[in-house]
Design a protein around this motif. Structure first.
Motif, PDB file in Angstrom:
ATOM      1  N   UNK A  88       0.501  -1.131  -0.230  1.00  0.00           N
ATOM      2  CA  UNK A  88      -0.014  -0.145   0.094  1.00  0.00           C
ATOM      3  C   UNK A  88       1.246   0.900   0.011  1.00  0.00           C
ATOM      4  N   UNK A  89       0.430   2.316  -0.867  1.00  0.00           N
ATOM      5  CA  UNK A  89       0.862   3.233  -0.648  1.00  0.00           C
ATOM      6  C   UNK A  89       0.036   4.416  -0.925  1.00  0.00           C
ATOM      7  N   UNK A  90       0.280   5.337   0.209  1.00  0.00           N
ATOM      8  CA  UNK A  90      -0.181   6.399   1.126  1.00  0.00           C
ATOM      9  C   UNK A  90      -0.106   8.008   1.322  1.00  0.00           C
ATOM     10  N   UNK A 150      -0.992  15.082  -1.506  1.00  0.00           N
ATOM     11  CA  UNK A 150      -0.336  14.109  -3.048  1.00  0.00           C
ATOM     12  C   UNK A 150       0.193  13.056  -2.942  1.00  0.00           C
ATOM     13  N   UNK A 151       0.058  12.378  -4.601  1.00  0.00           N
ATOM     14  CA  UNK A 151       0.954  11.416  -5.262  1.00  0.00           C
ATOM     15  C   UNK A 151       1.349  11.429  -6.740  1.00  0.00           C
ATOM     16  N   UNK A 152       2.366  11.859  -7.366  1.00  0.00           N
ATOM     17  CA  UNK A 152       2.609  11.971  -7.864  1.00  0.00           C
ATOM     18  C   UNK A 152       3.960  11.007  -9.247  1.00  0.00           C
ATOM     19  N   UNK A 153       3.352  10.173 -10.074  1.00  0.00           N
ATOM     20  CA  UNK A 153       4.025   9.213 -10.828  1.00  0.00           C
ATOM     21  C   UNK A 153       4.293   9.788 -12.119  1.00  0.00           C
ATOM     22  N   UNK A 154       6.182  10.342 -12.176  1.00  0.00           N
ATOM     23  CA  UNK A 154       6.164  10.827 -13.580  1.00  0.00           C
ATOM     24  C   UNK A 154       7.373   9.816 -14.364  1.00  0.00           C
ATOM     25  N   UNK A 155       7.091   9.831 -15.549  1.00  0.00           N
ATOM     26  CA  UNK A 155       8.096   8.963 -16.844  1.00  0.00           C
ATOM     27  C   UNK A 155       8.747   9.587 -18.099  1.00  0.00           C
ATOM     28  N   UNK A 156       9.782   9.945 -18.410  1.00  0.00           N
ATOM     29  CA  UNK A 156      10.166  10.228 -19.567  1.00  0.00           C
ATOM     30  C   UNK A 156       9.380  10.018 -20.998  1.00  0.00           C
ATOM     31  N   UNK A 157       9.170   8.052 -20.239  1.00  0.00           N
ATOM     32  CA  UNK A 157       8.843   7.224 -21.642  1.00  0.00           C
ATOM     33  C   UNK A 157       7.414   6.774 -20.664  1.00  0.00           C
ATOM     34  N   UNK A 158       7.260   6.256 -20.412  1.00  0.00           N
ATOM     35  CA  UNK A 158       5.945   5.166 -20.315  1.00  0.00           C
ATOM     36  C   UNK A 158       5.521   4.892 -18.732  1.00  0.00           C
ATOM     37  N   UNK A 159       4.384   5.225 -17.578  1.00  0.00           N
ATOM     38  CA  UNK A 159       4.313   4.535 -16.879  1.00  0.00           C
ATOM     39  C   UNK A 159       3.195   3.338 -17.083  1.00  0.00           C
ATOM     40  N   UNK A 160       3.249   2.124 -17.116  1.00  0.00           N
ATOM     41  CA  UNK A 160       2.678   0.915 -16.934  1.00  0.00           C
ATOM     42  C   UNK A 160       1.598   0.448 -15.734  1.00  0.00           C
ATOM     43  N   UNK A 161       1.049  -0.038 -15.994  1.00  0.00           N
ATOM     44  CA  UNK A 161       0.360  -0.850 -14.581  1.00  0.00           C
ATOM     45  C   UNK A 161      -0.676  -1.942 -15.359  1.00  0.00           C
ATOM     46  N   UNK A 162      -0.332  -2.695 -14.376  1.00  0.00           N
ATOM     47  CA  UNK A 162      -0.828  -4.107 -15.249  1.00  0.00           C
ATOM     48  C   UNK A 162      -1.232  -4.951 -14.136  1.00  0.00           C
ATOM     49  N   UNK A 163      -2.810  -5.486 -13.783  1.00  0.00           N
ATOM     50  CA  UNK A 163      -3.394  -6.695 -13.452  1.00  0.00           C
ATOM     51  C   UNK A 163      -3.765  -6.969 -13.781  1.00  0.00           C
ATOM     52  N   UNK A 164      -2.981  -9.430 -13.246  1.00  0.00           N
ATOM     53  CA  UNK A 164      -3.705 -10.063 -13.579  1.00  0.00           C
ATOM     54  C   UNK A 164      -5.476 -10.725 -13.574  1.00  0.00           C
ATOM     55  N   UNK A 165      -6.066  -9.747 -12.294  1.00  0.00           N
ATOM     56  CA  UNK A 165      -7.321  -9.181 -12.137  1.00  0.00           C
ATOM     57  C   UNK A 165      -7.797  -8.813 -12.416  1.00  0.00           C
ATOM     58  N   UNK A 166      -8.760  -8.044 -11.576  1.00  0.00           N
ATOM     59  CA  UNK A 166      -9.383  -6.463 -12.052  1.00  0.00           C
ATOM     60  C   UNK A 166      -8.619  -4.961 -11.770  1.00  0.00           C
ATOM     61  N   UNK A 167      -8.700  -3.870 -12.470  1.00  0.00           N
ATOM     62  CA  UNK A 167      -7.958  -2.234 -12.086  1.00  0.00           C
ATOM     63  C   UNK A 167      -9.207  -1.628 -12.172  1.00  0.00           C
ATOM     64  N   UNK A 168      -9.132  -1.267 -11.007  1.00  0.00           N
ATOM     65  CA  UNK A 168     -10.321  -0.465 -10.057  1.00  0.00           C
ATOM     66  C   UNK A 168      -9.655   0.529  -9.903  1.00  0.00           C
TER      67      UNK A 168
END
Length: 77
Positions: free
Chosen positions: A20-22, A26-44
């Motif tokens: 868990x990241x809390x 604010x929480x900020x994610x930054x990439x000069x290229x790609x940010x990927x999110x993958x779930x083998x189940x459900x993404x909510x």
């Protein structure tokens, strides 16, 4: 407390069970290229409000996209 990671090689955070990241603000994610999110189940995604600015294009792919369907699944912390 402030923890800063300055890594010049690949870095990976991994757990066998739960992560868990809390933040109180604010929480900020930054990439000069790609940010990927993958779930083998459900993404909510749950939020009180939201917006999505995609710049030049936005691609959604699914068997069906139900924008006005039933409520999204809940996200717990």
């Amino acid at each position: 407390m402030k923890i800063v990671f300055a890594v010049k090689e690949d870095m990976q955070l991994e757990t066998d069970t739960f992560m868990s990241v809390q933040a109180q603000e604010d929480i900020t994610l930054y990439s000069k290229n790609t940010i990927g999110v993958k779930s083998d189940g459900t993404l909510t995604l749950n939020s009180a409000s939201g917006s999505w600015g995609a710049g030049s294009s936005l691609a959604l792919q699914a068997g069906g996209i139900d924008l006005n369907g039933p409520a999204a699944g809940t996200v717990t912390n």
